[in-house]
Design a protein around this motif. Structure first.
Motif: not given
Ligand SMILES: [Zn+2]
Length: 75
Positions: A3, A5-6, A8, A16, A19
């Motif tokens: 992802c 942003v994170c 995952r 993900c 998100h």
């Molecule tokens: Zn994410």
């Protein structure tokens, strides 16, 4: 793929599941806002980040979109 942003595992669009949901909500809300207000995508995103009612996930996505300089990428 991770992802954006994170960290995952990501699916569609590089987000993900969580998100991606947040991203879809952001885009959907922008459509509603646009009808009522003269507001740019960037201004809208800043508003999302500053709004205390914005959920953590949406805030992270909005911050990412501002940083990445993403244009309104509505499919
Ligand atoms: Zn994410």
């Amino acid at each position: 793929m991770k992802c954006v942003v994170c960290s995952r595992d990501a699916g569609e669009k590089g987000y993900c599941e969580l998100h991606l949901k947040a991203y879809e909500n952001i885009v959907k809300n922008y459509d509603a806002w646009k009808k009522a207000l003269e507001i740019s995508w960037k201004e809208y995103l800043s508003g999302v980040v500053k709004n205390p009612l914005t959920g953590e996930w949406a805030k992270e996505v909005a911050e990412y979109l501002i940083k990445s300089g993403d244009k309104e990428s509505v499919a």
